[in-house]
Design a protein around this motif. Sequence first.
Motif, PDB file in Angstrom:
ATOM      1  N   GLY A 135       6.437 -14.133  -1.924  1.00 40.00           N
ATOM      2  CA  GLY A 135       5.887 -13.112  -2.808  1.00 40.00           C
ATOM      3  C   GLY A 135       4.414 -13.321  -3.089  1.00 40.00           C
ATOM      4  O   GLY A 135       3.617 -12.386  -3.008  1.00 40.00           O
ATOM      5  N   ALA A 136       4.038 -14.549  -3.400  1.00 44.49           N
ATOM      6  CA  ALA A 136       2.643 -14.821  -3.752  1.00 44.49           C
ATOM      7  C   ALA A 136       1.694 -14.596  -2.580  1.00 44.49           C
ATOM      8  O   ALA A 136       0.640 -13.975  -2.751  1.00 44.49           O
ATOM      9  CB  ALA A 136       2.510 -16.244  -4.290  1.00 44.49           C
ATOM     10  N   ILE A 137       2.053 -15.067  -1.407  1.00 44.89           N
ATOM     11  CA  ILE A 137       1.167 -14.886  -0.256  1.00 44.89           C
ATOM     12  C   ILE A 137       1.012 -13.406   0.076  1.00 44.89           C
ATOM     13  O   ILE A 137      -0.097 -12.913   0.262  1.00 44.89           O
ATOM     14  CB  ILE A 137       1.667 -15.681   0.970  1.00 44.89           C
ATOM     15  CG1 ILE A 137       1.430 -17.173   0.730  1.00 44.89           C
ATOM     16  CG2 ILE A 137       0.956 -15.229   2.245  1.00 44.89           C
ATOM     17  CD1 ILE A 137       1.991 -18.074   1.801  1.00 44.89           C
ATOM     18  N   GLY A 138       2.117 -12.691   0.132  1.00 39.48           N
ATOM     19  CA  GLY A 138       2.036 -11.256   0.431  1.00 39.48           C
ATOM     20  C   GLY A 138       1.230 -10.491  -0.601  1.00 39.48           C
ATOM     21  O   GLY A 138       0.397  -9.642  -0.266  1.00 39.48           O
ATOM     22  N   GLU A 139       1.456 -10.803  -1.873  1.00 36.93           N
ATOM     23  CA  GLU A 139       0.747 -10.091  -2.934  1.00 36.93           C
ATOM     24  C   GLU A 139      -0.728 -10.472  -2.993  1.00 36.93           C
ATOM     25  O   GLU A 139      -1.571  -9.643  -3.305  1.00 36.93           O
ATOM     26  CB  GLU A 139       1.437 -10.331  -4.273  1.00 36.93           C
ATOM     27  CG  GLU A 139       2.791  -9.659  -4.331  1.00 36.93           C
ATOM     28  CD  GLU A 139       3.622 -10.036  -5.538  1.00 36.93           C
ATOM     29  OE1 GLU A 139       3.077 -10.629  -6.496  1.00 36.93           O
ATOM     30  OE2 GLU A 139       4.837  -9.745  -5.522  1.00 36.93           O
ATOM     31  N   MET A 140      -1.067 -11.727  -2.674  1.00 33.18           N
ATOM     32  CA  MET A 140      -2.475 -12.127  -2.660  1.00 33.18           C
ATOM     33  C   MET A 140      -3.217 -11.510  -1.480  1.00 33.18           C
ATOM     34  O   MET A 140      -4.354 -11.079  -1.618  1.00 33.18           O
ATOM     35  CB  MET A 140      -2.603 -13.651  -2.614  1.00 33.18           C
ATOM     36  CG  MET A 140      -2.390 -14.304  -3.953  1.00 33.18           C
ATOM     37  SD  MET A 140      -2.759 -16.069  -3.931  1.00 33.18           S
ATOM     38  CE  MET A 140      -1.188 -16.738  -3.413  1.00 33.18           C
ATOM     39  N   MET A 141      -2.559 -11.469  -0.321  1.00 29.43           N
ATOM     40  CA  MET A 141      -3.247 -10.980   0.883  1.00 29.43           C
ATOM     41  C   MET A 141      -3.267  -9.455   0.982  1.00 29.43           C
ATOM     42  O   MET A 141      -4.286  -8.873   1.357  1.00 29.43           O
ATOM     43  CB  MET A 141      -2.594 -11.579   2.124  1.00 29.43           C
ATOM     44  CG  MET A 141      -2.796 -13.080   2.210  1.00 29.43           C
ATOM     45  SD  MET A 141      -2.085 -13.811   3.685  1.00 29.43           S
ATOM     46  CE  MET A 141      -3.205 -13.189   4.934  1.00 29.43           C
ATOM     47  N   TRP A 142      -2.137  -8.811   0.680  1.00 27.97           N
ATOM     48  CA  TRP A 142      -2.030  -7.375   0.906  1.00 27.97           C
ATOM     49  C   TRP A 142      -1.677  -6.584  -0.340  1.00 27.97           C
ATOM     50  O   TRP A 142      -1.546  -5.354  -0.282  1.00 27.97           O
ATOM     51  CB  TRP A 142      -0.984  -7.087   1.984  1.00 27.97           C
ATOM     52  CG  TRP A 142      -1.281  -7.798   3.258  1.00 27.97           C
ATOM     53  CD1 TRP A 142      -2.277  -7.500   4.145  1.00 27.97           C
ATOM     54  CD2 TRP A 142      -0.608  -8.943   3.785  1.00 27.97           C
ATOM     55  NE1 TRP A 142      -2.264  -8.394   5.182  1.00 27.97           N
ATOM     56  CE2 TRP A 142      -1.250  -9.292   4.993  1.00 27.97           C
ATOM     57  CE3 TRP A 142       0.463  -9.715   3.352  1.00 27.97           C
ATOM     58  CZ2 TRP A 142      -0.850 -10.369   5.765  1.00 27.97           C
ATOM     59  CZ3 TRP A 142       0.861 -10.800   4.131  1.00 27.97           C
ATOM     60  CH2 TRP A 142       0.204 -11.106   5.319  1.00 27.97           C
ATOM     61  N   SER A 147       4.618  -7.621  -1.142  1.00 29.63           N
ATOM     62  CA  SER A 147       5.505  -8.453  -0.325  1.00 29.63           C
ATOM     63  C   SER A 147       6.138  -7.540   0.730  1.00 29.63           C
ATOM     64  O   SER A 147       5.932  -6.325   0.713  1.00 29.63           O
ATOM     65  CB  SER A 147       6.598  -9.071  -1.201  1.00 29.63           C
ATOM     66  OG  SER A 147       7.387  -8.035  -1.772  1.00 29.63           O
ATOM     67  N   LEU A 148       6.922  -8.105   1.605  1.00 28.50           N
ATOM     68  CA  LEU A 148       7.594  -7.301   2.635  1.00 28.50           C
ATOM     69  C   LEU A 148       8.474  -6.226   1.995  1.00 28.50           C
ATOM     70  O   LEU A 148       8.448  -5.065   2.408  1.00 28.50           O
ATOM     71  CB  LEU A 148       8.433  -8.202   3.547  1.00 28.50           C
ATOM     72  CG  LEU A 148       9.229  -7.481   4.641  1.00 28.50           C
ATOM     73  CD1 LEU A 148       8.294  -6.713   5.566  1.00 28.50           C
ATOM     74  CD2 LEU A 148      10.061  -8.486   5.427  1.00 28.50           C
ATOM     75  N   GLY A 149       9.229  -6.585   0.970  1.00 31.35           N
ATOM     76  CA  GLY A 149      10.096  -5.605   0.299  1.00 31.35           C
ATOM     77  C   GLY A 149       9.305  -4.464  -0.314  1.00 31.35           C
ATOM     78  O   GLY A 149       9.702  -3.297  -0.228  1.00 31.35           O
ATOM     79  N   LYS A 150       8.175  -4.779  -0.947  1.00 31.27           N
ATOM     80  CA  LYS A 150       7.350  -3.728  -1.543  1.00 31.27           C
ATOM     81  C   LYS A 150       6.744  -2.842  -0.454  1.00 31.27           C
ATOM     82  O   LYS A 150       6.592  -1.644  -0.632  1.00 31.27           O
ATOM     83  CB  LYS A 150       6.262  -4.336  -2.427  1.00 31.27           C
ATOM     84  CG  LYS A 150       6.814  -4.889  -3.728  1.00 31.27           C
ATOM     85  CD  LYS A 150       5.716  -5.588  -4.512  1.00 31.27           C
ATOM     86  CE  LYS A 150       6.310  -6.504  -5.532  1.00 31.27           C
ATOM     87  NZ  LYS A 150       7.061  -7.630  -4.972  1.00 31.27           N
ATOM     88  N   LYS A 151       6.386  -3.434   0.674  1.00 31.23           N
ATOM     89  CA  LYS A 151       5.860  -2.641   1.786  1.00 31.23           C
ATOM     90  C   LYS A 151       6.903  -1.632   2.257  1.00 31.23           C
ATOM     91  O   LYS A 151       6.596  -0.471   2.493  1.00 31.23           O
ATOM     92  CB  LYS A 151       5.437  -3.547   2.942  1.00 31.23           C
ATOM     93  CG  LYS A 151       4.854  -2.783   4.114  1.00 31.23           C
ATOM     94  CD  LYS A 151       4.304  -3.727   5.149  1.00 31.23           C
ATOM     95  CE  LYS A 151       3.744  -3.003   6.347  1.00 31.23           C
ATOM     96  NZ  LYS A 151       2.643  -2.111   6.066  1.00 31.23           N
ATOM     97  N   ILE A 152       8.146  -2.064   2.350  1.00 30.47           N
ATOM     98  CA  ILE A 152       9.221  -1.193   2.816  1.00 30.47           C
ATOM     99  C   ILE A 152       9.428  -0.013   1.872  1.00 30.47           C
ATOM    100  O   ILE A 152       9.634   1.112   2.320  1.00 30.47           O
ATOM    101  CB  ILE A 152      10.530  -2.000   2.994  1.00 30.47           C
ATOM    102  CG1 ILE A 152      10.381  -2.953   4.182  1.00 30.47           C
ATOM    103  CG2 ILE A 152      11.736  -1.085   3.170  1.00 30.47           C
ATOM    104  CD1 ILE A 152      11.485  -3.979   4.315  1.00 30.47           C
ATOM    105  N   VAL A 153       9.357  -0.256   0.563  1.00 30.30           N
ATOM    106  CA  VAL A 153       9.615   0.824  -0.398  1.00 30.30           C
ATOM    107  C   VAL A 153       8.340   1.516  -0.890  1.00 30.30           C
ATOM    108  O   VAL A 153       8.403   2.412  -1.727  1.00 30.30           O
ATOM    109  CB  VAL A 153      10.443   0.334  -1.607  1.00 30.30           C
ATOM    110  CG1 VAL A 153      11.795  -0.179  -1.164  1.00 30.30           C
ATOM    111  CG2 VAL A 153       9.702  -0.707  -2.417  1.00 30.30           C
ATOM    112  N   GLY A 154       7.183   1.096  -0.376  1.00 31.21           N
ATOM    113  CA  GLY A 154       5.935   1.767  -0.728  1.00 31.21           C
ATOM    114  C   GLY A 154       5.316   1.330  -2.045  1.00 31.21           C
ATOM    115  O   GLY A 154       4.563   2.079  -2.654  1.00 31.21           O
ATOM    116  N   GLY A 155       5.608   0.118  -2.485  1.00 26.56           N
ATOM    117  CA  GLY A 155       5.032  -0.371  -3.736  1.00 26.56           C
ATOM    118  C   GLY A 155       3.936  -1.382  -3.491  1.00 26.56           C
ATOM    119  O   GLY A 155       3.772  -1.896  -2.396  1.00 26.56           O
ATOM    120  N   ARG A 156       3.148  -1.640  -4.540  1.00 22.74           N
ATOM    121  CA  ARG A 156       2.140  -2.694  -4.490  1.00 22.74           C
ATOM    122  C   ARG A 156       1.914  -3.188  -5.911  1.00 22.74           C
ATOM    123  O   ARG A 156       2.094  -2.441  -6.867  1.00 22.74           O
ATOM    124  CB  ARG A 156       0.839  -2.215  -3.866  1.00 22.74           C
ATOM    125  CG  ARG A 156       0.145  -1.116  -4.622  1.00 22.74           C
ATOM    126  CD  ARG A 156      -1.055  -0.567  -3.840  1.00 22.74           C
ATOM    127  NE  ARG A 156      -1.510   0.651  -4.464  1.00 22.74           N
ATOM    128  CZ  ARG A 156      -2.334   0.703  -5.500  1.00 22.74           C
ATOM    129  NH1 ARG A 156      -2.818  -0.395  -6.015  1.00 22.74           N
ATOM    130  NH2 ARG A 156      -2.688   1.849  -6.023  1.00 22.74           N
TER     131      ARG A 156
END
Length: 105
Positions: free
Chosen positions: A16-23, A26-35
């Motif tokens: 979660g932290a790496i995905g949220e810091m970089m993009w 996270s992968l789950g949020k990317k799938i559902v369109g969240g950030r």
Amino acid sequence: HTEAVATCAAVTVVHGAIGEMMWGKSLGKKIVGGRVVTLDGARPGVGAVVMRNCLKFITMVIPALGVFVLVNNTRQGMGELWTKTIVAGQASPAVKKPGDGSGEE
């Protein structure tokens, strides 16, 4: 059992932290369109991202803490309330789009 819990904690927090810091997601949020954003719509700092992901793991270990999502209008969990962040892209009145005051992304 302790090793499994530690591994789950590490995977949860690091993913979660790496995905949220970089993009910002996270992968789950990317799938559902969240950030993940701050309440004013900005990108959260590293400390907020790490803290919200650590608190996410604590909520996984103590599921009763998930009640925070059910008892507030913004659907923020304990980690979001503590770090003043929210997942944008879901209908949430807490996030204000800069300039229009509509609260929609």
